[in-house]
Design a protein around this motif. Structure first.
Motif, short mmCIF file in Angstrom:
data_model
loop_
_atom_site.label_atom_id
_atom_site.label_comp_id
_atom_site.label_asym_id
_atom_site.label_seq_id
_atom_site.Cartn_x
_atom_site.Cartn_y
_atom_site.Cartn_z
N UNK A 188 -58.91 11.32 -50.74
CA UNK A 188 -60.18 11.66 -50.11
C UNK A 188 -60.11 13.05 -49.48
N UNK A 189 -59.00 13.33 -48.80
CA UNK A 189 -58.85 14.66 -48.19
C UNK A 189 -58.84 15.74 -49.26
N UNK A 190 -58.15 15.47 -50.36
CA UNK A 190 -58.14 16.43 -51.46
C UNK A 190 -59.52 16.68 -52.02
N UNK A 191 -60.31 15.58 -52.12
CA UNK A 191 -61.68 15.73 -52.62
C UNK A 191 -62.53 16.55 -51.67
N UNK A 192 -62.36 16.31 -50.36
CA UNK A 192 -63.12 17.06 -49.36
C UNK A 192 -62.77 18.54 -49.43
N UNK A 193 -61.46 18.82 -49.50
CA UNK A 193 -61.02 20.21 -49.58
C UNK A 193 -61.54 20.87 -50.84
N UNK A 194 -61.47 20.14 -51.95
CA UNK A 194 -61.91 20.70 -53.22
C UNK A 194 -63.40 20.90 -53.30
N UNK A 195 -64.18 20.03 -52.61
CA UNK A 195 -65.63 20.14 -52.67
C UNK A 195 -66.18 21.21 -51.73
N UNK A 196 -65.37 21.65 -50.77
CA UNK A 196 -65.82 22.70 -49.84
C UNK A 196 -65.82 24.04 -50.57
N UNK A 197 -66.99 24.53 -50.91
CA UNK A 197 -67.12 25.79 -51.64
C UNK A 197 -67.69 26.90 -50.76
N UNK A 198 -67.56 26.76 -49.45
CA UNK A 198 -68.14 27.72 -48.51
C UNK A 198 -67.12 28.81 -48.19
N UNK A 199 -67.41 30.09 -48.48
CA UNK A 199 -66.48 31.16 -48.11
C UNK A 199 -66.24 31.19 -46.61
N UNK A 200 -64.97 31.22 -46.24
CA UNK A 200 -64.65 31.17 -44.82
C UNK A 200 -63.46 32.06 -44.47
N UNK A 201 -62.49 32.14 -45.37
CA UNK A 201 -61.30 32.94 -45.14
C UNK A 201 -61.09 33.88 -46.33
#
Length: 465
Positions: A110-123
Motif C-alpha cells: 500500500x505504501x509503495x502504491x501511495x508513493x508511486x501514485x504521487x505525481x506531484x513535483x515537490x523535490x
C-alpha cells in the motif's frame, strides 16, 4: 481406538481404555500448550479428571472424551458437524500466523502504491547538466537535460527554490529570487514547473522553461536578445536574476515577471509574459535591477511594479515605476547611452538618487539592494551603504533614514580621514533631498513629478467593469 494425531507417545492404557496422565500429555494430544489446556478447562469445560481434591492433584484425561468435547464444542460454535482435531484447533492458529505475515506485506504494498501514485513535483536534484524532479517521497517523476556543461549545481538552486528570500551578502541584506518553481499556474490542480537554468562563469543562463504537470515541455523563452547601446553591441547571453509569478495586471490570471541582464554588463530586460509565452510588456534598462515590489498602491486600487537598482550611465541608485498594462520602451539616457531601435519608455516615475560619501568610498556605482512594500502602503528602500528611504505610494519627497550601520560607517570614515567632516544630520538630509532628480518625460527636474501619467484604464477581457 485409532490415534488422532499420528503419534501415541502420550497415550497410556488404563485397562482397555487409553489414558493421558499429565497436563503435558493432554496438551500434546490436543496440539496446544499447557496454559491453553488449563484455560480451556476453566472456561470451556475441557473434560479433565483429578486424582485428589487439590488444584495441584494429578490430572488425567481420556482421549475419547476429549474428542467428543472437541466435536460438540465446535458444533455448538459453528452450527456444523464434527471436524478433525487438526481443523478445529490448529487451522485457526495457522491462519492467524498467515494474517500476521500478510499485514506488513500489505502495508508495504500500500505504501509503495501511495508513493508511486504521487505525481506531484515537490523535490529536485541536479545531476551534471540534468534537472531531476521528484515527488515528496523522493521518487523520480521526470528529468530534463539542459545540455549546459557548466550548469550551476544543487546548492545554488536550493537557495533559489520556490520563494524569494533575503540573504546577507556580505554585510547587507540582498534579495534572492527563485529560479525553480513548482506551482499550479493554470488552476487545473496540477503543479507546473518553471525552470531558469543558470550557469557558472560568464556565459549567461539557458532561458526560461515551462513544463506541465507531467513534465512535458510546454515552451522555452529566450531571456536575452542582441541589443545595441550607443556604439556598442551586446550578445544575447543574458542571466535571469528576477523571476516571479502573480496577477500583475488585474485580469484574474497569473503572469510571469522576468528580469534578465547581460552578464556583468549594463543592459537589463524586463518582460511580462502570460502562460502561453505571449509578451504582455517589455522594458529595457541601462543597469541592473536587483529587487522589485508590487501591490495595489494607487487610489483606484491598481497596481504598479516598482524596481530599484542602478543606472550605469549616471552611476547612481534609481527607482523605476512601471504600469503593468503599459510597459514598453527603455530607460531615459543621454544619446551616448541610448538603446538603439527602442522607443521612448512609458515609465510612470523614474527617480535618480545621489551617492553619499559612503557610496563613493565603497563601490564605483551606488545602487539600492532591496525594496519592500510596507503594511501602511509605503515603500521602504535601502541603498548598498544602508541608507534607507521611505516613500509614500505617490512617490513624492521621501523620508530619509540614516541607519545605525550607515552612521557607524560614516564615523569610521571620518576618524580614518577618508571624509573631512563629521556627520551632521540636518545638513546631510537637506543636501541629499535636494539632489534627488525626477524625469518628467523630457528632462531631469528636482521637484517631484511623474514621467508619464498612466492612460485611462482599458477594459480587460473576462473581468467585470
Amino acid at each position: 481406538m485409532p490415534e488422532k494425531n499420528g503419534s501415541d507417545s502420550g497415550l497410556k492404557s488404563s485397562g482397555t481404555r487409553p489414558v493421558l496422565n499429565s497436563w503435558k500429555e493432554i496438551a500434546g494430544y490436543l496440539q496446544i500448550d499447557v496454559r491453553t489446556c488449563q484455560r480451556w478447562e476453566n472456561s470451556f469445560g475441557l473434560p479433565i479428571h483429578r486424582i485428589g481434591q487439590s488444584s495441584r492433584s494429578r490430572v488425567i484425561a481420556y482421549p475419547d472424551e476429549l474428542d467428543s468435547w472437541r466435536s460438540q464444542t465446535y458444533k455448538a460454535k459453528n452450527g456444523e458437524g464434527a471436524v478433525p482435531a487438526e481443523a478445529s484447533i490448529s487451522r485457526p492458529i495457522k491462519r492467524k500466523r498467515v494474517v500476521l505475515l500478510l499485514v506488513p506485506a500489505a502495508a508495504v504494498l500500500l505504501l509503495g502504491a501511495i508513493i508511486g501514485l504521487d505525481r506531484v513535483p515537490n523535490k529536485f536534484r541536479i545531476w551534471g547538466s540534468r534537472l531531476i524532479v521528484a515527488n515528496k517521497f523522493g521518487l523520480r517523476l521526470w528529468s530534463f537535460e539542459t545540455s549546459l556543461s557548466n550548469l550551476e549545481q544543487l546548492p545554488f538552486f536550493q537557495e533559489r527554490f520556490q520563494e524569494k528570500r533575503y540573504v546577507t551578502d556580505p554585510d547587507v541584506e540582498m534579495p534572492r529570487f527563485p529560479l525553480l518553481l513548482f506551482r499550479d499556474l493554470d488552476g487545473d490542480g496540477k503543479r507546473e514547473t518553471l525552470f531558469a537554468p543558470e550557469t557558472t562563469g560568464d556565459r549567461g543562463g539557458g532561458g526560461l522553461f515551462l513544463f506541465d504537470g507531467r513534465g512535458r515541455r510546454v515552451w522555452e523563452f529566450q531571456s536575452g536578445q542582441d541589443v545595441r547601446i550607443g556604439s556598442r553591441n551586446y550578445p544575447p547571453n543574458f542571466s535571469i536574476n528576477l523571476l516571479d509569478v502573480q496577477d500583475f495586471n488585474g485580469d484574474g490570471r497569473p503572469e510571469i515577471l522576468l528580469v534578465s541582464h547581460c552578464f556583468n554588463e549594463s543592459p537589463t530586460r524586463i518582460v511580462l509574459l502570460d502562460l502561453k509565452k505571449n509578451i504582455l510588456g517589455e522594458y529595457w534598462h541601462f543597469g541592473q535591477l536587483p529587487d522589485y515590489a508590487s501591490g495595489p498602491v494607487r487610489p483606484n486600487g491598481k497596481s504598479d511594479i516598482v524596481f530599484v537598482g542602478q543606472n550605469n550611465e549616471f552611476g547612481c541608485p534609481i527607482l523605476l515605476v512601471l504600469d503593468p498594462l503599459q510597459m514598453r520602451g527603455c530607460s531615459p539616457q543621454s544619446p551616448a547611452s541610448a538603446f538603439a531601435a527602442k522607443e521612448k519608455g512609458t515609465e510612470r516615475y523614474y527617480i535618480r538618487f545621489p551617492n553619499t560619501e559612503i557610496d563613493r568610498l565603497r563601490i564605483p556605482r551606488g545602487t539600492f539592494n532591496f525594496i519592500k512594500l510596507q503594511a501602511n502602503g509605503h515603500f521602504l528602500l535601502q541603498t548598498r551603504s544602508q541608507l534607507r528611504l521611505d516613500f509614500e505610494a505617490s512617490f513624492q519627497s521621501p523620508q530619509i533614514i540614516p541607519t545605525d550601520a550607515f552612521l557607524m560607517a560614516f564615523d569610521k570614515a571620518y576618524r580614518e580621514k577618508q571624509i573631512d567632516h563629521p556627520f551632521e544630520r540636518q545638513s546631510f538630509l537637506s543636501a541629499y533631498s535636494q539632489q534627488i532628480l525626477y524625469f518628467d518625460g523630457q528632462s531631469w527636474v528636482s521637484h517631484p513629478t511623474m514621467s508619464h501619467p498612466s492612460p485611462p484604464p482599458q477594459p480587460i477581457p473576462g473581468v467585470p467593469h
